[in-house]
Design an enzyme around this catalytic site. Structure first.
Site, short mmCIF file in Angstrom:
data_model
loop_
_atom_site.label_atom_id
_atom_site.label_comp_id
_atom_site.label_asym_id
_atom_site.label_seq_id
_atom_site.Cartn_x
_atom_site.Cartn_y
_atom_site.Cartn_z
N LEU A 84 71.33 33.25 27.15
CA LEU A 84 72.25 32.23 26.65
C LEU A 84 73.34 31.96 27.68
O LEU A 84 73.78 32.88 28.37
CB LEU A 84 72.92 32.68 25.36
CG LEU A 84 72.16 32.58 24.04
CD1 LEU A 84 73.08 32.94 22.90
CD2 LEU A 84 71.57 31.21 23.84
N LYS A 85 73.78 30.71 27.76
CA LYS A 85 74.93 30.36 28.59
C LYS A 85 76.11 30.13 27.66
O LYS A 85 76.19 29.13 26.96
CB LYS A 85 74.63 29.09 29.40
CG LYS A 85 75.81 28.61 30.23
CD LYS A 85 76.11 29.59 31.35
CE LYS A 85 77.27 29.10 32.22
NZ LYS A 85 78.58 29.28 31.55
#
Length: 1028
Positions: free
Chosen positions: A145-146
């Site tokens: 995830l960013k």
């Protein structure tokens, strides 16, 4: 010996690299060796040695004119030469230091984050390469995830850094957040664990990198519900090139110290890897944290949940995903980490930890310096023993910590004491030589005020520099990467005699052997070679991009240039992103309303981008309940694919025939033959030709205008379309005028860099030189006609004829050497040689009438729809809604006609609805993302573009819809199964009835509301798996 070592001036740049035992021993041995073997360099009273550093003096020698600095002031240099030969002068804290040939530098990386990587290949090419590596078992694809936050790095006490600076609100908040993380995890044990943690980082020369998410550092895509951080990298700085921990090692490190980790998904098979990209394409315009995480949990081979639930701490607005290639062993390593190290419970989460970050900042909103002080006062001393990085110390003022820019020059001029320093000098020297826009910001080192010690921040001002630097790394394989969040500590020191040169050589040689071994072992461990280890894609979601790029970053354009320029701004971004046409139309309405709303409310006072969510989130709430996800396909929706899709030319579409060749390839003669041929290309669509030599400038714009007048016609584009820019124009023409494109190219085997063989080039030249009175004046009368063709297509290769001379010039970019008289002489010799070999050049050509016949047959097949041509148009994301088997209209119409011939009621029904006029894109749906989920749609990606036999056994109909019942066959021995309970091909629905309602036909038959006609001998036709 202790006295000798103690006298060393440490000159730092911000990559604080405290001496490891190994380096210390080497330097110790070298110094000891010099002491023993070279006593003549040492005085018995100990006043001078081979490693004797000038003590700080209160004033420079009387003979030298200088400018003194106050303690803590910037470094300055004097241009006045001393009696030794003109050495530069350095002054730090009012002390004297001379730069000369016996000055040495020691640089240590103190913190570094991953280099910014830009793929040279396109997004689709990178995807293919990643999938191929996974398929062959060479690698695993890792996805994380960013989170929307700021980079924070920590390397122990006095080692807190933000992306391009330190000693600011970002690092204060970072230390505060890390302190809270330990107290939430360890409770009463936190102070002791923090002390051990700091000691561990410093002794092992490690820095951790974190994504720091808080509402106090500016708005991103959504104001987070809580302030938090997740560890994204652990870097072992060592004595050579920094080594980044693998993700399994990062998870293990964090679980040992109870630090927060990110969500991680691993894809180790072709099916899971291809399914991931399809899932992203299906979600890129509508994806939220919940939808994305649920889909990837189902698709991934290994799923590792993060310590923080994105939905709970940040919200549904998800910035994106990062996909990268890692070692094929990562899956096994991750399984072992998950098996042996479980997540420990949080012992202090319910404890009273004092005021929250938001409470502290709210109470000190007006004064930034006071805010920093208040934040740090709420950090335990075990994590932050003093505040000198932010406010200096008692003898140095924080406002005067910047040093002279010439310090970088002094560092580059000094002798490196070890291999790491040498490599850093090499990096900085190259960046300065190439004039890369980067700042080397130097600061006084508060922790070492009694010596010449400085910190340096390497601030790359433009992301494009990273790509240019990567190109330099390809030329020089030994060049170190350009890291993000790059901090170095530099120590300047002096030797007072010629022994310094010998010392430098000994030290350099010894450490190069060690560091080279460290670098090679590090690179060998990951099992990936070259650029494969850097394959990476950043995949962002539209909901985030709307808020940040279109609303926040568009504020300056909106307020400074007005709504019309703002519209141009956001349309350009959506076009670059490949946003689907329907979504663009929807967002235009939203953004236009936003522009009106915010300009009326703010007037002439622009909205602050750092707090834009104060206005944007309330405005966007009115759209929260709207279904922005257009999941129902329109009639005529074309299938799409993340790689290549198949496009059949329909009679309701036009056709553009174009020629990616060069002069002499016979395109004009071919077009003339086609125009004069009875029946044209075998159908009733009008046929016309547009000749470039007669039309002149803006040729393709005129083609577009002509096609808009009559979109269904067949256009022969009689002009050389010799480059990608022109091909993109043709794609735009086809898209806007509903046409397919058919390129006609010479049958010539070229190379990867050119489409034509040397023989073909010679034939084209020979044809041009036989022309007389050519409409475009490219004929025998043109004095440099042969040279013009060379300019049109500079073909590389090992040429041993007259062409070799000019080809080599083109290849090496030196064509200007063949100008004027030299060009005319070459042209004269060329014509003599070509006409002298006329018989040979004629013999290798295919007879024109044969070529015309073959081309016309192929074009007729394309026009009839018998030939499927690749769709090379730019991928339009966001319109993957369902997976289906695409079928030929002609095959379906033929099948239905057979049913009608055997059943009068069916025949009457079909005559009434005029099926042939209403039948559009026929398919058998496999899975729909609304009905079955994104993971179900993505699961068919492994069969993309594969042929599937489909047999039909019944015809269903009533007064509102009609469909064929279908049974799907196998692909490569695997049965293709539709997620629908009733696999079928919808043929027709009355206006107002959605195609999906055909799923109810079996139920309606049982209720007597529809009819079913069995097909005695099921008919099988072939279809292709695709995405719509």
């Amino acid at each position: 010996m202790y006295g000798i070592i103690k006298k060393m001036f440490t000159f730092l740049i911000i990559v604080h690299v405290s001496k490891s035992i190994r380096q210390f021993i080497i330097i110790f041995i070298i110094i000891l060796k010099v002491q023993i073997k070279s006593k003549k360099y040492f005085k018995s009273d100990g006043h001078s040695s081979a490693w004797d550093f000038h003590r700080p003096q209160r004033s420079p020698p009387p003979s030298t004119s200088t400018t003194c600095c106050k303690p803590g002031a910037a470094l300055r240099s004097s241009e006045v030469a001393d009696e030794q030969g003109g050495a530069s002068r350095l002054f730090a804290g009012g002390t004297y230091f001379a730069m000369d040939n016996n000055t040495f530098a020691e640089a240590r990386i103190r913190a570094a984050f991953y280099p910014k990587f830009e793929n040279d290949k396109s997004d689709q090419e990178t995807r293919k390469q990643m999938i191929e590596m996974v398929s062959r078992g060479f690698a695993t694809m890792e996805v994380t995830l960013k989170h929307s936050g700021s980079l924070f790095m920590y390397a122990g006490h006095h080692g807190a850094y933000s992306k391009n600076s330190f000693g600011n609100i970002y690092t204060a908040v970072g230390v505060f957040g890390l302190d809270r993380m330990f107290h939430e995890a360890w409770g009463k044990e936190a102070p002791q664990i923090q002390a051990e943690f700091n000691d561990y980082l410093q002794k092992n020369r490690i820095n951790i990198s974190m994504e720091l998410v808080t509402a106090e550092l500016g708005d991103h895509g959504q104001r987070p519900k809580d302030d938090y951080a997740v560890v994204t990298a652990v870097t072992e700085l060592g004595h050579g090139k920094p080594k980044f921990y693998s993700t399994p090692d990062v998870i293990a490190f964090c679980r040992k110290w109870r630090l927060s980790t990110n969500n991680v998904w691993l894809f180790s098979t072709r099916k899971s890897a291809t399914s991931f990209f399809v899932a992203y394409d299906a979600l890129c315009e509508v994806g939220t944290a919940t939808l994305v995480c649920e889909a990837l949990d189902k698709i991934a081979d290994i799923s590792v949940p993060g310590s923080k639930d994105h939905l709970k701490v940040q919200g549904e607005i998800l910035e994106g995903l990062v996909a990268r290639i890692v070692s094929h062993q990562s899956s096994d390593q991750m399984k072992e980490v998950l098996r042996s190290l479980s997540q420990a419970p949080l012992h202090g989460v319910e404890s009273d930890l004092g005021p929250s970050l938001r409470e502290i900042c709210a109470a000190n909103r007006s004064d930034e310096k006071q805010k920093i002080k208040a934040v740090l006062e709420n950090v335990r001393s075990s994590m932050c023993p003093d505040h000198s990085d932010w406010f200096g110390n008692s003898s140095l003022d924080a406002q005067s910590r910047n040093t002279d820019k010439s310090l970088v020059t002094y560092f580059l001029e000094a002798h490196p004491t070890d291999y790491a320093t040498k490599k850093l000098q090499e990096m900085f020297r190259l960046m300065k030589q190439r004039h890369f826009p980067a700042a080397f910001k130097c600061y006084l080192n508060y922790q070492n005020v009694d010596s010449l010690s400085y910190k340096m921040v390497i601030h790359v001002r433009n992301d494009s520099i990273c790509k240019r630097y990567q190109q330099e790394m390809r030329k020089n394989q030994g060049l170190w990467p350009l890291y993000r969040g790059f901090f170095i500590h530099i120590n300047l020191c002096k030797a007072n005699n010629k022994k310094g040169a010998e010392l430098s050589e000994d030290s350099n040689t010894s450490l190069e052997i060690i560091d080279g071994a460290v670098d090679s072992s590090s690179s060998a461990q990951d099992g990936l070679a070259g650029e494969d280890s850097s394959l990476m894609l950043k995949l962002k979601f539209l909901k985030y991009k709307i808020r940040t790029f279109l609303i926040r970053d568009g504020l300056s354009t909106l307020f400074n240039d007005g709504p019309s320029k703002y519209r141009v701004y956001y349309l350009k971004h959506m076009g670059n992103w490949g946003t689907s046409a329907r979504k663009q139309k929807e967002l235009c309405k939203l953004l236009d309303q936003w522009a009106v709303h915010i300009t009326l409310k703010c007037g002439n006072k622009p909205l602050s981008s750092s707090a834009y969510l104060d206005e944007a989130e309330p405005f966007l709430e009115q759209y929260a309940d709207q279904d922005l996800d257009d999941l129902q396909p329109e009639r005529g929706t074309a299938p799409c694919s993340p790689t290549t899709s198949l496009d059949v030319v329909s009679k309701t579409e036009g056709l553009v025939v174009f020629f990616p060749g060069i002069p002499g390839c016979a395109k004009s003669a071919l077009c003339k033959e086609i125009l004069e041929m009875p029946g044209g290309l075998g159908d009733d669509r009008p046929l016309h030709c547009l000749t470039g030599d007669l039309i002149g400038g803006r040729y393709w714009h005129k083609v577009a205008d002509k096609r808009k007048e009559e979109p269904f016609r067949i256009t022969l584009a009689d002009k050389n379309a010799r480059n990608e820019k022109v091909w993109r124009q043709i794609e735009d023409i086809c898209r806007t005028t509903k046409a397919a494109a058919a390129p006609v190219i010479p049958d010539s085997e070229g190379t990867d860099t050119n489409p034509f063989s040397l023989e073909a080039l010679a034939v084209f030249m020979f044809r041009v030189l036989q022309r007389v009175n050519h409409d475009g004046h490219l004929d025998v009368a043109l004095w440099n006609a042969g040279y013009v063709l060379m300019r049109s297509s500079p073909l590389p290769g090992d040429v041993k004829t007259i062409l070799d001379e000019v080809l080599s010039l083109f290849i090496h970019g030196r064509a200007e050497l063949l100008e004027g008289w030299a060009q005319s002489q070459w042209e004269k010799r060329l014509r003599e040689i070509l006409f002298g070999n006329a018989d040979y050049l004629k013999s290798i050509q295919v007879p024109f009438e044969v070529a015309v016949k073959e081309v016309v047959e192929q074009l007729k097949a394309v026009a009839k729809g018998d030939t499927k041509t690749p769709d090379t148009a730019k991928r339009r994301f966001g319109n993957i809604i369902f997976a289906a088997v695409t079928l030929s209209q002609a095959d379906i119409l033929g099948l239905v006609q057979q049913v009608a011939e055997n059943d009068t009621d069916v025949n009457n029904f079909l005559n009434g609805i005029k099926l042939e006029d209403n039948l559009m894109n026929v398919h058998v749906t496999l899975a729909h993302k609304r009905a079955h989920g994104v993971a179900a749609v993505a699961s068919y990606s492994v069969y993309l573009n594969q042929k599937v036999p489909v047999s039909f056994n019944a015809f269903f109909y009533n007064d509102k819809m009609a469909a064929l019942g279908a049974h799907l066959g196998m692909v490569n021995g695997e049965a293709i199964v539709s997620k629908n309970d009733f696999p079928h091909c919808t043929l027709w629905t009355v206006g107002g009835v959605a195609p999906k309602e055909a799923n109810t036909l079996p139920q309606l038959v049982s209720e007597g509301e529809a009819k079913r006609v069995l097909i005695d001998s099921p008919i099988t036709i072939s279809g292709v798996v695709n995405f719509y």
